[in-house]
Design a protein around this motif. Sequence first.
Motif, short mmCIF file in Angstrom:
data_model
loop_
_atom_site.label_atom_id
_atom_site.label_comp_id
_atom_site.label_asym_id
_atom_site.label_seq_id
_atom_site.Cartn_x
_atom_site.Cartn_y
_atom_site.Cartn_z
N ALA A 235 0.86 -1.18 0.00
CA ALA A 235 0.00 0.00 0.00
C ALA A 235 0.90 1.23 0.00
CB ALA A 235 -0.91 -0.01 1.22
N GLY A 236 1.50 1.49 -1.14
CA GLY A 236 2.39 2.66 -1.25
C GLY A 236 3.78 2.37 -0.70
N GLU A 237 4.60 3.40 -0.73
CA GLU A 237 6.02 3.27 -0.35
C GLU A 237 6.20 2.91 1.12
OE1 GLU A 237 9.04 4.64 -2.52
OE2 GLU A 237 7.55 3.53 -3.69
N GLU A 238 5.39 3.53 1.97
CA GLU A 238 5.66 3.46 3.41
C GLU A 238 4.87 2.40 4.16
OE1 GLU A 238 5.15 7.24 5.22
OE2 GLU A 238 6.67 8.19 3.96
N ASN A 239 3.71 2.03 3.61
CA ASN A 239 2.77 1.22 4.39
C ASN A 239 2.49 -0.14 3.77
OD1 ASN A 239 2.32 3.32 6.23
ND2 ASN A 239 0.83 4.25 4.85
N TYR A 240 1.97 -0.99 4.64
CA TYR A 240 1.32 -2.22 4.18
C TYR A 240 -0.14 -2.14 4.58
CZ TYR A 240 5.82 -4.59 3.47
OH TYR A 240 7.07 -4.96 3.03
N TYR A 241 -0.98 -2.77 3.76
CA TYR A 241 -2.39 -2.94 4.12
C TYR A 241 -2.54 -4.35 4.70
CZ TYR A 241 -7.43 -3.71 3.30
OH TYR A 241 -8.76 -4.01 3.44
N TRP A 242 -2.98 -4.43 5.96
CA TRP A 242 -3.10 -5.72 6.64
C TRP A 242 -4.57 -6.07 6.81
CZ3 TRP A 242 0.88 -8.91 7.81
CH2 TRP A 242 2.16 -8.37 7.88
N ARG A 243 -4.94 -7.28 6.47
CA ARG A 243 -6.27 -7.81 6.82
C ARG A 243 -6.06 -8.92 7.83
NH1 ARG A 243 -10.52 -6.48 4.09
NH2 ARG A 243 -11.61 -8.46 4.15
N VAL A 244 -6.65 -8.76 8.99
CA VAL A 244 -6.43 -9.73 10.07
C VAL A 244 -7.75 -10.44 10.39
CG1 VAL A 244 -5.51 -10.09 12.38
CG2 VAL A 244 -4.62 -8.21 10.99
N THR A 245 -7.73 -11.74 10.22
CA THR A 245 -8.92 -12.57 10.30
C THR A 245 -8.71 -13.63 11.37
OG1 THR A 245 -9.01 -12.39 7.89
CG2 THR A 245 -10.39 -14.06 8.88
N GLN A 246 -9.74 -13.89 12.16
CA GLN A 246 -9.64 -14.99 13.12
C GLN A 246 -10.36 -16.22 12.58
OE1 GLN A 246 -10.92 -11.97 13.95
NE2 GLN A 246 -9.76 -11.14 15.64
N CYS A 247 -9.75 -17.37 12.75
CA CYS A 247 -10.47 -18.62 12.50
C CYS A 247 -10.57 -19.30 13.87
CB CYS A 247 -9.73 -19.49 11.51
SG CYS A 247 -10.70 -20.93 11.07
N LEU A 248 -11.79 -19.29 14.41
CA LEU A 248 -11.99 -19.76 15.78
C LEU A 248 -12.51 -21.18 15.73
CD1 LEU A 248 -13.55 -16.56 15.59
CD2 LEU A 248 -12.56 -16.76 17.86
N MET A 249 -11.93 -22.05 16.53
CA MET A 249 -12.28 -23.46 16.49
C MET A 249 -13.73 -23.67 16.90
SD MET A 249 -9.90 -25.27 15.33
CE MET A 249 -8.39 -24.65 14.59
N PRO A 250 -14.46 -24.56 16.27
CA PRO A 250 -13.93 -25.41 15.21
C PRO A 250 -14.19 -24.86 13.80
CG PRO A 250 -16.06 -26.25 15.90
CD PRO A 250 -15.80 -25.02 16.73
N PHE A 251 -15.20 -23.98 13.63
CA PHE A 251 -15.55 -23.58 12.26
C PHE A 251 -16.10 -22.17 12.14
CE2 PHE A 251 -18.95 -26.84 13.53
CZ PHE A 251 -19.69 -25.92 14.25
#
Length: 436
Positions: A235-251
Amino acid sequence: MLSKEDNELLTRVGPGTPMGNLLRRFWFPAMLEREIAEPDSPPVKLRLLGEDLVAFKDTDGRIGILDAYCPHRLVHMYYGRNEECGLRCVYHGWKFDVNGNCVDMPSEPAETNFAHKVQTTSYPAVARGGIVWIYMGPKEKMGAPPDFEWAYLPKTQRTATKRLQECNWAQTVEGGIDSSHISFLHSATDAQMEKLAKTGGGAPNRFLGRGVDRHPVFDVRDVDYGVLIAARRDAGEENYYWRVTQCLMPFYQMIPPVVPEDDSSTASYSGHAWVPIDDENTWTWTLSANPHRDFTAEEADRSGGENGMWGPIDENFRPVQNRDNDYKLDRDAQVNNSFTGIAGIPNQDAAVQESMGRIVDRNREYLGQSDTAIIVWRRRIIQLAKDLADGKDPEMPSHPEWYNVRSCATLLKRGEDWQEGSDWLRSGGEVPKAAE
Ligand code: FES
Ligand SMILES: [Fe+2]
């Protein structure tokens, strides 16, 4: 790739199977509460983890989920009469309460006392967040339903829908946690993107659409409730675009908002639960919530309306676009409009996941770097099932508070640790203590 043995272990969920035993240790969504909204309303057929069941709300408003087949001569209790605090079989009139006790047996002489000896299988059930939750495991091992924040929000701030998906549950989970497919399966064509840019329509998401970074770098970490998945895009020179997802047990999965990073602390988020009906069919639940404010009418319709962005379904929750009509694939649209030519994000997901067959043969696949989350999730859940078979109980069911988390999307400086940098966006809100 998985061995044939591990693929069998992962996918089979019937009574007595290792994975079936594991899933039975968790509370999970059984049905929409509105399906049995009124006391003494008609019973409803259910099938979960390969077991046929029947659900009803009794005269006092208590929820009963029983074995579908009457213990006398195995007639389906769906045909029964829901009356005076019990469900009565129409064949010979045996009647059962929500706990599975036989409370009346008019076909037998009263003096035999036979009714007291007869019991049918019943599973504990509670209503929360517009959903009826069920526990199908051993009673002495029963934990609590997960404390998802969305389940406690007022009706005006949440929606829940379910749709039939005609394939094994693990395929649907793996489809959900596969973040890299978004830039392909759910994207527009280049021609459509150009058109949108010209007309000022804009891309649905400036970091996810085609033409931006389509090979995210994954960092997947094991955490107490399951797996935390971060996908990094340029995401441009300085940044990253992060998507943070949880996968919670069991589904369960939490899906980050697609809004720009600045709004992440006030945005809606959504989630899924993929509940096995049996080895070859799954309920895909979609939950949407905004912990900060009411949904607008448009948001509520888009996320919860059965004819909104999720596409129409029939009275049995089967999508109108389905395998029988190739999901109404439109080849012209595939050239000019969307990457797939199939309308609706869930239909696009269903098309690819179901096209693998009811139970995909994971012995034949080639996994790449972008499949890291899938590899980690499989390893974790297979290990949990093997541990249980060896006598070690899973910890998650006795920690409902672990489930009170939010997903997030955010911009971080390159070099910043994503887990630390996004911590403040991922903690959940207040949930009532001891709600049951
Ligand atoms: S089969 Fe149900 S009462 Fe006889
Ligand atoms: Fe998808």
